[in-house]
Design a protein around this motif. Structure first.
Motif, PDB file in Angstrom:
ATOM      1  N   UNK A 346       0.825  -1.198   0.000  1.00 54.72           N
ATOM      2  CA  UNK A 346       0.000   0.000   0.000  1.00 54.72           C
ATOM      3  C   UNK A 346       0.871   1.265   0.000  1.00 54.72           C
ATOM      4  N   UNK A 347       1.964   1.219   0.759  1.00 52.55           N
ATOM      5  CA  UNK A 347       2.885   2.372   0.799  1.00 52.55           C
ATOM      6  C   UNK A 347       3.576   2.512  -0.563  1.00 52.55           C
ATOM      7  N   UNK A 348       3.992   1.378  -1.100  1.00 50.58           N
ATOM      8  CA  UNK A 348       4.673   1.390  -2.400  1.00 50.58           C
ATOM      9  C   UNK A 348       3.740   1.926  -3.508  1.00 50.58           C
ATOM     10  N   UNK A 349       2.509   1.454  -3.513  1.00 47.29           N
ATOM     11  CA  UNK A 349       1.558   1.883  -4.554  1.00 47.29           C
ATOM     12  C   UNK A 349       1.233   3.370  -4.428  1.00 47.29           C
ATOM     13  N   UNK A 352       3.882   5.146  -6.093  1.00 48.32           N
ATOM     14  CA  UNK A 352       3.746   5.031  -7.549  1.00 48.32           C
ATOM     15  C   UNK A 352       2.718   6.035  -8.076  1.00 48.32           C
ATOM     16  N   UNK A 353       1.725   6.335  -7.241  1.00 48.30           N
ATOM     17  CA  UNK A 353       0.659   7.255  -7.671  1.00 48.30           C
ATOM     18  C   UNK A 353       0.950   8.718  -7.317  1.00 48.30           C
ATOM     19  N   UNK A 354       2.191   9.010  -6.854  1.00 48.68           N
ATOM     20  CA  UNK A 354       2.452  10.374  -6.369  1.00 48.68           C
ATOM     21  C   UNK A 354       2.307  11.428  -7.468  1.00 48.68           C
ATOM     22  N   UNK A 355       2.660  11.041  -8.701  1.00 44.74           N
ATOM     23  CA  UNK A 355       2.514  11.997  -9.803  1.00 44.74           C
ATOM     24  C   UNK A 355       1.030  12.279 -10.085  1.00 44.74           C
ATOM     25  N   UNK A 356       0.211  11.251  -9.929  1.00 53.06           N
ATOM     26  CA  UNK A 356      -1.236  11.434 -10.081  1.00 53.06           C
ATOM     27  C   UNK A 356      -1.734  12.391  -9.003  1.00 53.06           C
ATOM     28  N   UNK A 411      -5.432  -7.796  -4.577  1.00 55.43           N
ATOM     29  CA  UNK A 411      -4.224  -7.743  -3.750  1.00 55.43           C
ATOM     30  C   UNK A 411      -3.017  -8.375  -4.443  1.00 55.43           C
ATOM     31  N   UNK A 412      -3.254  -9.139  -5.495  1.00 51.42           N
ATOM     32  CA  UNK A 412      -2.139  -9.780  -6.208  1.00 51.42           C
ATOM     33  C   UNK A 412      -1.504  -8.852  -7.244  1.00 51.42           C
ATOM     34  N   UNK A 413      -2.034  -7.632  -7.370  1.00 51.30           N
ATOM     35  CA  UNK A 413      -1.486  -6.678  -8.337  1.00 51.30           C
ATOM     36  C   UNK A 413      -0.024  -6.363  -7.981  1.00 51.30           C
ATOM     37  N   UNK A 414       0.825  -6.312  -9.008  1.00 55.79           N
ATOM     38  CA  UNK A 414       2.249  -6.052  -8.767  1.00 55.79           C
ATOM     39  C   UNK A 414       2.563  -4.560  -8.914  1.00 55.79           C
ATOM     40  N   UNK A 415       3.746  -4.168  -8.461  1.00 56.40           N
ATOM     41  CA  UNK A 415       4.166  -2.772  -8.589  1.00 56.40           C
ATOM     42  C   UNK A 415       4.238  -2.372 -10.064  1.00 56.40           C
ATOM     43  N   UNK A 416       4.691  -3.280 -10.924  1.00 50.52           N
ATOM     44  CA  UNK A 416       4.746  -2.987 -12.360  1.00 50.52           C
ATOM     45  C   UNK A 416       3.354  -2.733 -12.918  1.00 50.52           C
ATOM     46  N   UNK A 417       2.415  -3.565 -12.502  1.00 47.10           N
ATOM     47  CA  UNK A 417       1.034  -3.382 -12.979  1.00 47.10           C
ATOM     48  C   UNK A 417       0.483  -2.056 -12.475  1.00 47.10           C
ATOM     49  N   UNK A 418       0.831  -1.696 -11.248  1.00 47.53           N
ATOM     50  CA  UNK A 418       0.365  -0.422 -10.686  1.00 47.53           C
ATOM     51  C   UNK A 418       1.007   0.751 -11.432  1.00 47.53           C
ATOM     52  N   UNK A 419       2.281   0.604 -11.838  1.00 44.61           N
ATOM     53  CA  UNK A 419       2.931   1.658 -12.629  1.00 44.61           C
ATOM     54  C   UNK A 419       2.206   1.842 -13.955  1.00 44.61           C
TER      55      UNK A 419
END
Ligand SMILES: *Cc1c(COP(=O)(O)O)cnc(C)c1O
Length: 434
Positions: A346-349, A352-356, A411-419
């Protein structure tokens, strides 16, 4: 694929849909799923960024959940739960009781039926306790608890409710602690306390005719992922106890780890009188819901008179296949320590969304557990459809609610998928015509 879409338009009445609009915006023809991805009949892949209406937790075609259901299929697919019982429903009830601190699991087939069950049980409790006049319900402004008539009576979303108003029973809505509504300079907590004071004012006057207060703990989903401070729940618990009104926690959307804890109520450290569960309970596999209640509630129904019992039933109550799917979901939570793993994710994602979050069109970027949402400042009529279609064209399935864009990925979504998701959302935001 076109043939399937035409047949679907002709034969299937799609939910929450003006069917005429399907001519311009046809539904996806999904052939398979794989992890966080939906794959259409032409092999195109779409990231299921809202978990198939918030139900999916561990991806599509999860091997462990598949195996549990297949194993159960070889034993018993279904047996009625009046006059019979079975191991999956007993196991699941015991485990849910341990997790929630409530017990006596009563099963329905979907979220709305859980709401109906909790409302009926609450009113019946007061009747059995010699106070039949305590049969009114309170809910939050902009709350959502389902769309069958009883559930719709405590739902407060005009689009879903207004047409059917003549069919509904009166209920009262109290101010929502939605943190976006705080005055400038007012903290979310101070605003939550102000809303709790309004709840108290209502209870002080109407407790004698009120059975229960039903809330979506911490996040009002259908209102547009409105997040509020846990202090509100703490106060609501105290007030409900003080004024002898049941507190019903509708954890249908937020339960099973969505807000970062197994159940949202844990973050306020409260125990409701009833908890409603559905959606993620089977990992998004099969329709199942459950209502768990306190021993006090249960005791008020226990006796010799048949009419004192809770005489409510659904044909598929406690379906063994659905219970096995739910047990497999709980096994995954335990075995993979999902709550702890999601805390890191959750922290990592969010990073990843900070630009949004920093995008000039974005207001009220908010986040709790595995939910992210923001409002688009300059959204005009039709925004949600345009955004949905533009994201879809880039391989991401999102469905904004009005001007609110949200992601609620499996919950199985990866950091790459979130990017990938963040890139698509940014591209949509950078298109002024959307
Ligand atoms: C989805 C939802 C419901 C209704 O569940 P259904 O399975 O769609 O009937 C009720 N309450 C909340 C908070 C929900 O998000």
């Amino acid at each position: 694929m076109d043939d399937l879409l035409n047949r679907s338009r002709a034969a299937v009445w799609h939910p929450c849909t003006q069917m005429k609009q399907l001519e311009a915006a046809p539904p996806l023809a999904i052939a398979r799923g794989e992890g966080a991805w939906l794959i259409d009949t032409d092999g195109r892949r779409y990231l299921d960024a809202i978990s198939s209406w918030w139900v999916n937790l561990f991806g599509h075609c999860n091997p462990r959940i598949n195996a549990a259901i297949i194993d159960q299929l070889g034993k018993i697919e279904h047996v009625m739960l009046a006059g019979a019982t079975h191991e999956p429903v007993v196991d699941l009830s015991e485990r849910l009781a341990k997790l929630t601190g409530l017990g006596h699991a009563f099963y329905g087939s979907d979220g709305s039926s859980a709401t109906e069950i909790a409302l009926k049980m609450s009113a019946h409790f007061w009747r059995n306790s010699g106070q039949p006049e305590k049969n009114g319900f309170i809910s939050l402004k902009n709350g959502y608890h389902g769309e069958t008539l009883g559930a719709l009576s405590v739902t407060d979303i005009p689009l879903f409710k207004d047409t059917y108003a003549p069919l509904l029973r009166h209920s009262v809505q109290v101010p929502t602690p939605d943190a976006r509504l705080a005055e400038p300079g007012e903290t979310a907590e101070a605003y939550a306390l102000r809303c709790a004071a309004a709840l108290e004012a209502h209870l002080a006057e109407h407790a004698a005719t009120t059975a229960a207060f039903i809330v979506e703990p911490l996040v009002q989903g259908a209102a547009g992922m409105a997040i509020y401070h846990p202090t509100y729940l703490k106060r609501a618990r105290d007030l409900c106890t003080q004024y002898r009104v049941h507190l019903i926690a509708d954890e249908i959307a937020v339960g099973f780890g969505r807000t970062g804890t197994m159940f949202a109520c844990e973050q306020a450290n409260i125990r409701p009188d009833f908890i409603c569960l559905s959606k993620g309970i089977t990992g998004g596999y099969l329709p199942l819901s459950a209502v768990l209640a306190t021993d006090d509630v249960y005791a008020a129904f226990y006796g010799n008179a048949t009419a004192r019992g809770f005489l409510h039933s659904h044909s598929y109550t406690g379906n063994p296949l659905a219970c096995r799917a739910a047990l497999a979901v709980l096994d995954i939570f335990e075995h993979d320590q999902v709550i702890a793993a999601n805390r890191v994710k959750s922290i990592e994602f969010t990073g990843i969304l900070s630009e949004v979050a920093a995008h000039p069109r974005v207001r009220h970027f908010r986040h709790l557990g595995m939910i992210w949402a923001f409002d688009v400042a300059d959204a005009t009529a039709g925004f949600s459809t345009r955004f949905h279609q533009a994201a879809l064209a880039q391989g991401v399935f999102l469905r904004p609610i009005g001007r609110t864009v949200y992601a609620m990925p499996p919950y199985v979504t990866s950091a790459d998928e979130m990017r990938g998701l963040a890139d698509v959302v940014l591209a949509c935001l950078d298109t002024p015509a959307i």
